[in-house]
Design a protein around this motif. Structure first.
Motif, PDB file in Angstrom:
ATOM      1  N   UNK A 118       0.813  -1.213   0.000  1.00  0.00           N
ATOM      2  CA  UNK A 118       0.000   0.000   0.000  1.00  0.00           C
ATOM      3  C   UNK A 118       0.848   1.266   0.000  1.00  0.00           C
ATOM      4  N   UNK A 119       2.140   1.158  -0.175  1.00  0.00           N
ATOM      5  CA  UNK A 119       3.024   2.321  -0.185  1.00  0.00           C
ATOM      6  C   UNK A 119       3.676   2.452  -1.567  1.00  0.00           C
ATOM      7  N   UNK A 120       2.953   3.004  -2.549  1.00  0.00           N
ATOM      8  CA  UNK A 120       3.500   3.064  -3.901  1.00  0.00           C
ATOM      9  C   UNK A 120       4.686   4.013  -4.034  1.00  0.00           C
ATOM     10  N   UNK A 121       4.823   4.981  -3.120  1.00  0.00           N
ATOM     11  CA  UNK A 121       5.913   5.947  -3.224  1.00  0.00           C
ATOM     12  C   UNK A 121       7.109   5.567  -2.363  1.00  0.00           C
TER      13      UNK A 121
ATOM     14  N   UNK B  47       4.582   6.519   2.533  1.00  0.00           N
ATOM     15  CA  UNK B  47       4.847   7.894   2.101  1.00  0.00           C
ATOM     16  C   UNK B  47       3.880   8.332   1.011  1.00  0.00           C
ATOM     17  N   UNK B  48       3.521   9.604   1.063  1.00  0.00           N
ATOM     18  CA  UNK B  48       2.779  10.269  -0.005  1.00  0.00           C
ATOM     19  C   UNK B  48       3.799  11.126  -0.763  1.00  0.00           C
ATOM     20  N   UNK B  49       3.442  11.684  -1.906  1.00  0.00           N
ATOM     21  CA  UNK B  49       4.396  12.534  -2.634  1.00  0.00           C
ATOM     22  C   UNK B  49       4.917  13.695  -1.793  1.00  0.00           C
ATOM     23  N   UNK B  50       4.086  14.218  -0.888  1.00  0.00           N
ATOM     24  CA  UNK B  50       4.531  15.220   0.082  1.00  0.00           C
ATOM     25  C   UNK B  50       4.116  14.693   1.445  1.00  0.00           C
ATOM     26  N   UNK B  51       5.099  14.413   2.288  1.00  0.00           N
ATOM     27  CA  UNK B  51       4.844  13.822   3.602  1.00  0.00           C
ATOM     28  C   UNK B  51       5.413  14.723   4.682  1.00  0.00           C
ATOM     29  N   UNK B  52       4.546  15.158   5.589  1.00  0.00           N
ATOM     30  CA  UNK B  52       4.977  15.987   6.714  1.00  0.00           C
ATOM     31  C   UNK B  52       5.180  15.085   7.925  1.00  0.00           C
ATOM     32  N   UNK B  53       6.307  15.292   8.610  1.00  0.00           N
ATOM     33  CA  UNK B  53       6.643  14.550   9.829  1.00  0.00           C
ATOM     34  C   UNK B  53       6.552  15.533  10.987  1.00  0.00           C
ATOM     35  N   UNK B  54       5.864  15.150  12.045  1.00  0.00           N
ATOM     36  CA  UNK B  54       5.758  16.044  13.187  1.00  0.00           C
ATOM     37  C   UNK B  54       4.958  15.457  14.327  1.00  0.00           C
TER      38      UNK B  54
ATOM     39  N   UNK C 253      10.269  14.896  -5.857  1.00  0.00           N
ATOM     40  CA  UNK C 253      10.367  15.800  -7.009  1.00  0.00           C
ATOM     41  C   UNK C 253      11.125  15.084  -8.117  1.00  0.00           C
ATOM     42  N   UNK C 254      10.482  14.889  -9.247  1.00  0.00           N
ATOM     43  CA  UNK C 254      11.121  14.215 -10.393  1.00  0.00           C
ATOM     44  C   UNK C 254      11.746  12.884  -9.985  1.00  0.00           C
ATOM     45  N   UNK C 255      10.986  12.107  -9.219  1.00  0.00           N
ATOM     46  CA  UNK C 255      11.394  10.768  -8.765  1.00  0.00           C
ATOM     47  C   UNK C 255      12.600  10.784  -7.819  1.00  0.00           C
ATOM     48  N   UNK C 256      12.889  11.927  -7.196  1.00  0.00           N
ATOM     49  CA  UNK C 256      13.967  12.048  -6.204  1.00  0.00           C
ATOM     50  C   UNK C 256      13.356  12.630  -4.929  1.00  0.00           C
ATOM     51  N   UNK C 257      13.676  12.027  -3.789  1.00  0.00           N
ATOM     52  CA  UNK C 257      13.164  12.507  -2.500  1.00  0.00           C
ATOM     53  C   UNK C 257      14.024  13.646  -1.982  1.00  0.00           C
ATOM     54  N   UNK C 258      13.376  14.667  -1.415  1.00  0.00           N
ATOM     55  CA  UNK C 258      14.064  15.774  -0.781  1.00  0.00           C
ATOM     56  C   UNK C 258      13.521  15.930   0.636  1.00  0.00           C
TER      57      UNK C 258
ATOM     58  N   UNK D 149      23.070  17.794  10.076  1.00  0.00           N
ATOM     59  CA  UNK D 149      21.919  18.682  10.161  1.00  0.00           C
ATOM     60  C   UNK D 149      21.464  19.128   8.772  1.00  0.00           C
ATOM     61  N   UNK D 150      20.160  19.130   8.577  1.00  0.00           N
ATOM     62  CA  UNK D 150      19.575  19.567   7.307  1.00  0.00           C
ATOM     63  C   UNK D 150      19.242  21.047   7.437  1.00  0.00           C
ATOM     64  N   UNK D 151      19.876  21.878   6.585  1.00  0.00           N
ATOM     65  CA  UNK D 151      19.651  23.327   6.647  1.00  0.00           C
ATOM     66  C   UNK D 151      18.850  23.832   5.455  1.00  0.00           C
ATOM     67  N   UNK D 152      18.830  23.071   4.382  1.00  0.00           N
ATOM     68  CA  UNK D 152      18.056  23.415   3.185  1.00  0.00           C
ATOM     69  C   UNK D 152      17.511  22.104   2.621  1.00  0.00           C
ATOM     70  N   UNK D 153      16.679  22.196   1.596  1.00  0.00           N
ATOM     71  CA  UNK D 153      16.153  20.980   0.980  1.00  0.00           C
ATOM     72  C   UNK D 153      17.316  20.110   0.518  1.00  0.00           C
ATOM     73  N   UNK D 154      17.367  18.888   1.022  1.00  0.00           N
ATOM     74  CA  UNK D 154      18.495  17.979   0.791  1.00  0.00           C
ATOM     75  C   UNK D 154      18.000  16.687   0.168  1.00  0.00           C
ATOM     76  N   UNK D 155      18.726  16.206  -0.826  1.00  0.00           N
ATOM     77  CA  UNK D 155      18.366  14.975  -1.505  1.00  0.00           C
ATOM     78  C   UNK D 155      18.527  13.786  -0.558  1.00  0.00           C
ATOM     79  N   UNK D 156      17.540  12.898  -0.586  1.00  0.00           N
ATOM     80  CA  UNK D 156      17.535  11.707   0.268  1.00  0.00           C
ATOM     81  C   UNK D 156      17.464  10.480  -0.632  1.00  0.00           C
ATOM     82  N   UNK D 157      18.268   9.480  -0.313  1.00  0.00           N
ATOM     83  CA  UNK D 157      18.324   8.257  -1.118  1.00  0.00           C
ATOM     84  C   UNK D 157      17.824   7.067  -0.314  1.00  0.00           C
ATOM     85  N   UNK D 158      17.516   6.001  -1.021  1.00  0.00           N
ATOM     86  CA  UNK D 158      17.055   4.770  -0.397  1.00  0.00           C
ATOM     87  C   UNK D 158      18.068   4.297   0.647  1.00  0.00           C
TER      88      UNK D 158
END
Length: 152
Positions: free
Chosen positions: A50-53, A74-81, A105-110, A126-135
């Motif tokens: 059930x997690x296509x993304x 995960x959804x295309x935009x996932x908020x954690x909090x 974004x364009x099949x790459x997670x940020x 520490x993440x200070x700006x939008x950072x690419x995340x990999x599997x």
């Protein structure tokens, strides 16, 4: 020879009661086996389908009480909090109500920190700006560590 007609009705009722109790306990034992098996697996097969993304898997739950191995789809935009409206809601006092955002974004997670009080970390940095995340990357928000399992 054994003649059933000679048995008293009391003996027959006793045997029927014992059979019903035995079947009831057998049913409960089977239910407990299935529940235990599902808890050990953590429902990962169903969650993976059930997690296509992709999904976030809990590596270290800190003091939240979330079981290690729990899967958040995960959804295309996932908020954690900490907020109950967040897609990944975690009960950790070190989290902001909307702590971080994972966005596809364009099949790459940020990963982006949403001006949280205690920062967001990716693989210990520490993440200070939008950072690419990999599997396989580890995201830490508050005292909770989550591993990204991305779909290809």
């Amino acid at each position: 020879m054994f003649d059933i007609a000679n048995l008293s009705i009391g003996v027959i009722l006793l045997l029927l009661r014992v059979a019903v109790v035995f079947l009831l306990y057998f049913f409960l034992w089977q239910v407990m086996r299935v529940v235990t098996r599902e808890l050990q697996v953590g429902g990962s097969a169903a969650a993976a389908q059930t997690a296509p993304y992709g999904q976030l898997v809990v590596l270290n739950a800190g003091p939240t009480g979330i079981p290690v191995g729990k899967i958040f789809p995960l959804a295309p935009v996932t908020v954690i909090g900490r907020s109950t409206e967040a897609e990944v809601a975690l009960n950790d006092t070190f989290l902001s109500s909307e702590h971080a955002r994972l966005e596809l974004r364009n099949m790459v997670w940020f990963l982006e920190d949403l001006n949280s009080t205690n920062s967001t970390f990716l693989n210990g940095f520490e993440v200070r700006a939008a950072t690419e995340v990999h599997d396989g990357d580890v995201v830490r928000v508050g005292r909770v560590e989550l591993k990204l399992v991305a779909r290809s």
